[in-house]
Design a protein around this motif. Structure first.
Motif, mmCIF file in Angstrom:
data_model
loop_
_atom_site.group_PDB
_atom_site.id
_atom_site.type_symbol
_atom_site.label_atom_id
_atom_site.label_comp_id
_atom_site.label_asym_id
_atom_site.label_seq_id
_atom_site.Cartn_x
_atom_site.Cartn_y
_atom_site.Cartn_z
ATOM 1 N N TYR A 1 35.934 39.330 28.459
ATOM 2 C CA TYR A 1 36.085 39.578 29.886
ATOM 3 C C TYR A 1 35.129 40.709 30.215
ATOM 4 O O TYR A 1 35.292 41.826 29.721
ATOM 5 N N THR A 2 34.129 40.443 31.053
ATOM 6 C CA THR A 2 33.063 41.433 31.212
ATOM 7 C C THR A 2 33.447 42.529 32.199
ATOM 8 O O THR A 2 34.338 42.359 33.030
ATOM 9 N N GLN A 3 32.760 43.635 32.075
ATOM 10 C CA GLN A 3 32.944 44.796 32.953
ATOM 11 C C GLN A 3 31.610 45.126 33.606
ATOM 12 O O GLN A 3 30.569 44.755 33.094
ATOM 13 N N GLU B 1 40.311 33.663 40.216
ATOM 14 C CA GLU B 1 41.208 33.913 39.098
ATOM 15 C C GLU B 1 42.600 34.224 39.642
ATOM 16 O O GLU B 1 42.761 34.491 40.835
ATOM 17 N N ARG C 1 45.544 39.623 40.859
ATOM 18 C CA ARG C 1 45.729 40.838 40.062
ATOM 19 C C ARG C 1 47.163 41.360 40.266
ATOM 20 O O ARG C 1 47.708 41.230 41.376
#
Ligand SMILES: Nc1nc2c(c(=O)[nH]1)N[C@H]1C(S)=C(S)[C@@H](COP(=O)(O)O)O[C@H]1N2
Ligand SMILES: [Mo]
Length: 425
Positions: free
Chosen positions: A62-64, A238, A241
């Protein structure tokens, strides 16, 4: 053959203090040499930085964002001792963002009693009250319905509230206006679930309850619920959150942020509004005469300039693009105007499409700053014909006891030398 002269091609101003025609940036040729690119000496080879000389890192699951973007963060004020424990907000850093969609990690948040950690396998949503068949949904059952995706903003009714105050708070666009974000929401239209439950003709309101400790509860007109309210499960592709309502929230387009009930667990159809704490003591409008206006639910049209804005360092006289956001809870942005002389004259800004109802619209205007003082403002008109008022006009109409629904014009002062600050016009 002499070409017919087009407005803006020769950097001709269309409003006071250097505002240029919005079409200018569509003509690449007119821009060359006046923007930031450094001139390149002929045949000079590019330097070889170390990252070109060795293989890069492996991908992450999961990229930042780049570590060089670490300053792009939500602003988290201290706990307000007057409010419930866990009551918190996180404000969107609009000064660093572009386009119309807020990345999920930077979406603003208002949470009255902390973020609950909800196990989606145990979370339930019930619809009851004035219905023919009360219904109970698991999250998995909601995920099986046909989905609808729409882009909408959410704005807390308390956004920009400090502008009711008598002195202009010297702060960033994030601090002043950061309780606002825009996203693509995907879920099930509430009308589909209400139709399935069968609406009793006596029902006129829907009472919605969140599954956190604060019991944020609001009454929503049934007509709105049947129109465009979503039971949202996804945010920008997605799952929601946790801070924004995982696993399921209401999305009530164009209405006060508070009505977008997060961690949604109950919808009860009623004849009248329930007069909950969040529609009586809070999120209602205290007027000049001491009376309170309740159920002003739609957010009127509003706009803000995000660049330049306080904290931005002007880099010397020259060409700049003024960039900002405009939106309306009553419909679609029709026009945005920008002023560089404190509202004496206005230039029409370009709108970056798509321009969508009850969603943020990005506007842009080319500006030739001469290095001297300037007073920047933006003003939106929506498709109902409503024009964003000046701060003075808003306060004259409403008084300044109100805490909510500030939508007057914001003014940024650009000083000699380029410091940008918040002022009142
Ligand atoms: N259950 C619940 N829903 C809630 C809240 C809350 O504290 N609990 N805060 C409300 C407020 S005041 C706002 S402005 C919006 C903010 O939505 P966001 O946090 O996803 O930006 O959520 C609303 N929904
Ligand atoms: Mo809010």
């Amino acid at each position: 053959m002499a070409k017919r002269k087009q407005p803006g091609t020769d950097l001709e101003p269309v409003a006071g203090n250097g505002l240029l025609h919005r079409r200018m940036f569509l003509r690449g040729g007119a821009v060359a040499g006046v923007l930031g690119a450094a001139g390149l000496a002929q045949a000079e080879p590019l330097a070889v930085p170390e990252w070109v000389t060795k293989p890069g890192k492996r991908p992450q699951p999961y990229t930042q964002p780049s570590p060089f973007e670490q300053g792009v963060q939500r602003l988290l004020p201290d706990q307000n001792p007057l409010y419930e424990p866990g009551s918190a907000s996180g404000r969107t850093p609009h000064q660093f963002l572009e386009g119309m969609v807020t990345p999920n990690g930077l979406h603003f948040e208002v949470t009255h009693n902390g973020v609950p950690e909800i196990d989606p396998a145990r979370h339930m949503l019930v619809i009851h009250g004035l219905v023919k068949r009360p219904l109970k949904f698991t999250v998995d059952s909601l995920l099986r319905y046909p989905m609808t995706s729409r882009l909408h903003f959410i704005e807390c009714a308390g956004n920009s509230a400090s502008l009711y105050g008598s002195t202009a708070v010297k702060s960033s666009v994030q601090q002043l206006h950061g309780l606002l974000s825009g996203a693509e929401w995907t879920g099930v239209p509430l009308s589909v679930l209400l139709d399935e439950a069968g609406i009793d003709p006596k029902a006129k309101w829907v009472y919605a309850e969140g599954g956190d400790a604060s019991s944020v509860t609001r009454s929503i007109p049934l007509a709105k619920c049947m129109d465009d309210v979503l039971v949202a499960l996804y945010q920008n592709g997605e799952r929601l959150r946790p801070n924004n309502g995982y696993p399921v929230r209401l999305l009530v387009p164009g209405f006060q942020g508070n009505m977008n009930i997060k961690w949604l667990r109950r919808l009860r159809l009623t004849e009248g509004p329930m007069q909950t704490r969040y529609e009586t003591s809070r999120y209602s409008l205290l007027l000049a005469d001491g009376k309170t206006a309740q159920f002003k639910l739609q957010l009127d049209a509003k706009s803000i300039i995000t660049r330049p804005s306080p904290g931005y360092q002007m880099q010397g006289p020259g060409l700049y693009e003024i960039s900002g956001l405009a939106w309306s809870g009553n419909g679609t942005v029709k026009q945005v105007e920008v002023s560089a002389d404190g509202g004496k004259s206005w230039a029409v800004a370009a709108l970056s499409g798509p321009v969508l109802p009850k969603m943020l619209t990005r506007f842009r205007a080319p500006w030739k700053w001469d290095g001297g003082p300037a007073v920047l403002q933006s003003r939106v008109t929506d498709d109902t014909g409503y024009v964003q008022p000046t701060r003075d006009a808003l306060i004259a109409a409403r008084g300044n006891k109100a805490n909510y629904h500030y939508n007057g014009i914001t003014t940024w002062n650009v000083a000699n030398g380029g410091e940008v600050t918040h002022v009142y016009a």
